[in-house]
Design a protein around this motif. Structure first.
Motif, PDB file in Angstrom:
ATOM      1  N   ALA A 129      10.548  12.958  -4.344  1.00  0.00           N
ATOM      2  CA  ALA A 129      11.249  12.453  -5.527  1.00  0.00           C
ATOM      3  C   ALA A 129      12.737  12.765  -5.444  1.00  0.00           C
ATOM      4  CB  ALA A 129      10.653  13.069  -6.788  1.00  0.00           C
ATOM      5  N   ILE A 226      12.079   9.331 -14.684  1.00  0.00           N
ATOM      6  CA  ILE A 226      10.983   8.691 -15.397  1.00  0.00           C
ATOM      7  C   ILE A 226      11.141   7.180 -15.249  1.00  0.00           C
ATOM      8  CG2 ILE A 226       9.798   8.385 -17.594  1.00  0.00           C
ATOM      9  CD1 ILE A 226      10.866  11.034 -18.504  1.00  0.00           C
ATOM     10  N   PRO A 227      10.273   6.529 -14.468  1.00  0.00           N
ATOM     11  CA  PRO A 227      10.400   5.080 -14.263  1.00  0.00           C
ATOM     12  C   PRO A 227      10.409   4.316 -15.580  1.00  0.00           C
ATOM     13  CG  PRO A 227       8.819   6.020 -12.719  1.00  0.00           C
ATOM     14  CD  PRO A 227       9.171   7.116 -13.682  1.00  0.00           C
ATOM     15  N   GLN A 228      11.223   3.278 -15.620  1.00  0.00           N
ATOM     16  CA  GLN A 228      11.380   2.398 -16.784  1.00  0.00           C
ATOM     17  C   GLN A 228      11.955   3.122 -18.006  1.00  0.00           C
ATOM     18  OE1 GLN A 228       7.848   1.983 -15.243  1.00  0.00           O
ATOM     19  NE2 GLN A 228       9.150   0.842 -13.851  1.00  0.00           N
ATOM     20  N   ALA A 241      16.013   4.705 -12.213  1.00  0.00           N
ATOM     21  CA  ALA A 241      15.133   5.867 -12.129  1.00  0.00           C
ATOM     22  C   ALA A 241      14.322   5.784 -10.853  1.00  0.00           C
ATOM     23  CB  ALA A 241      14.207   5.942 -13.339  1.00  0.00           C
ATOM     24  N   GLU A 243      11.055   6.023  -8.677  1.00  0.00           N
ATOM     25  CA  GLU A 243       9.596   5.927  -8.777  1.00  0.00           C
ATOM     26  C   GLU A 243       9.052   6.362  -7.423  1.00  0.00           C
ATOM     27  OE1 GLU A 243       6.124   2.890 -10.363  1.00  0.00           O
ATOM     28  OE2 GLU A 243       8.221   2.252 -10.332  1.00  0.00           O
ATOM     29  N   SER A 245       7.400   7.309  -4.034  1.00  0.00           N
ATOM     30  CA  SER A 245       6.389   6.622  -3.240  1.00  0.00           C
ATOM     31  C   SER A 245       6.022   7.477  -2.034  1.00  0.00           C
ATOM     32  CB  SER A 245       6.903   5.258  -2.774  1.00  0.00           C
ATOM     33  OG  SER A 245       8.081   5.410  -1.992  1.00  0.00           O
TER      34      SER A 245
END
Length: 296
Positions: A129, A226-228, A241, A243, A245
């Motif tokens: 992250a 924090i996505p979105q 942000a 996300e 993977s």
């Protein structure tokens, strides 16, 4: 095998350790005998029902360190390899908080050689992250970066990785954490009173949102975790942000940085797998420096 799951949403008491069927690897998958698996805030979110899945059995855990136990076809890994991996997923029957887990082969990396499995398990989610967030910021050597929540797991890795890239890091954290974040490589420290528009970029791991956005100069960059949930752009500031993977190749680079002494792995406490609910209760108390790790 045993696995930590939730079948109803709620507090730490919702976590159950159940008997589950041993998973079998398909093509381009490996099965890992879990030596250690980290507890992260995302697991608390899953437990509370933040990501849905009502009425299902949902497995917990994204991070894993252990030994390859079985392989499907089309994989370069061999039984006995000591590895780490990220196995992301919000609503699935099994996670890494189990005695065995099956993951995609390209999510796997060789474990760091200089640390034990408990420490190695803290690497995948939080370090990936951090590095993926820094990639989104696109900073060059000598530019300035403020990291909120710099004493946390993602923030701490971000401090070390950014400093390693030659970026001038200001760590925002509690006053009691100044010594810690400076030891991680922060050139400057703040616990409040941050200058508006004073930084080329902000990595906001403390979920401060629009408050942190004000600290970015015109035309700079803001990345949250924090996505979105990133604030809308103002003053030409690019916002977004990370996300996270799974990326085994990138994870291998991070593991090498552990062995080189660039990255520090911090373990707060360990718990037996059967104590998963107790570990969730400790996470809910807050104030954890380092990660809580489950050991089957």
């Amino acid at each position: 095998m045993r696995a930590a799951v939730v079948t109803t949403f709620g507090g730490p008491e919702a976590v159950e350790v159940v008997e589950a069927e041993l998973p079998e690897p398909a093509a381009r998958q490996v099965r890992i005998k879990v030596a250690a698996a980290t507890l992260n805030p995302v697991d608390a979110g899953v437990r509370q029902g933040v990501f849905g899945g009502a009425g299902k059995r949902i497995g917990l855990g994204w991070d894993v360190a252990g030994t390859v136990d079985a392989t499907g076809v089309a994989t370069a890994w061999s039984v006995g390899d000591e590895v780490v991996a990220l196995d992301p997923g919000m609503v699935r029957p099994l996670g890494t908080h189990a005695e065995y887990v099956v993951v995609e082969t390209d999510a796997v990396a060789k474990a760091p050689a200089t640390v034990d499995a408990v420490h190695a398990a803290t690497l995948p989610l939080n370090a990936l992250a951090a590095v993926q967030a820094l990639d989104l910021l696109e900073l060059s050597q000598g530019q300035s970066l403020l990291i909120s929540g710099a004493a946390g797991a993602v923030g701490g890795f971000a401090v070390q990785l950014a400093a390693h890239r030659g970026i001038s890091v200001t760590a925002l954290a509690r006053e009691t954490d100044e010594e810690l974040v400076r030891s991680l490589g922060a050139a400057h420290f703040a616990s409040g009173g941050v200058q508006p528009g004073g930084f080329d970029a902000v990595l906001d791991t403390a979920f401060l949102g629009e408050t942190a956005l004000e600290w970015v100069r015109d035309g700079g960059a803001y990345i949250g975790v924090i996505p979105q949930a990133a604030p809308a752009s103002v003053r030409g500031v690019r916002t977004g942000a990370v996300e996270v993977s799974a990326d085994g190749a990138r994870l291998a680079e991070l593991a090498a940085l552990v062995d080189e002494g660039v990255l520090t792995l911090r373990v707060a406490e360990t718990y037996a797998l059967d104590e998963a609910a107790k570990a969730h209760a400790r996470l809910a108390e807050g104030g954890v420096r380092g990660r809580l790790v489950l050991v089957p």
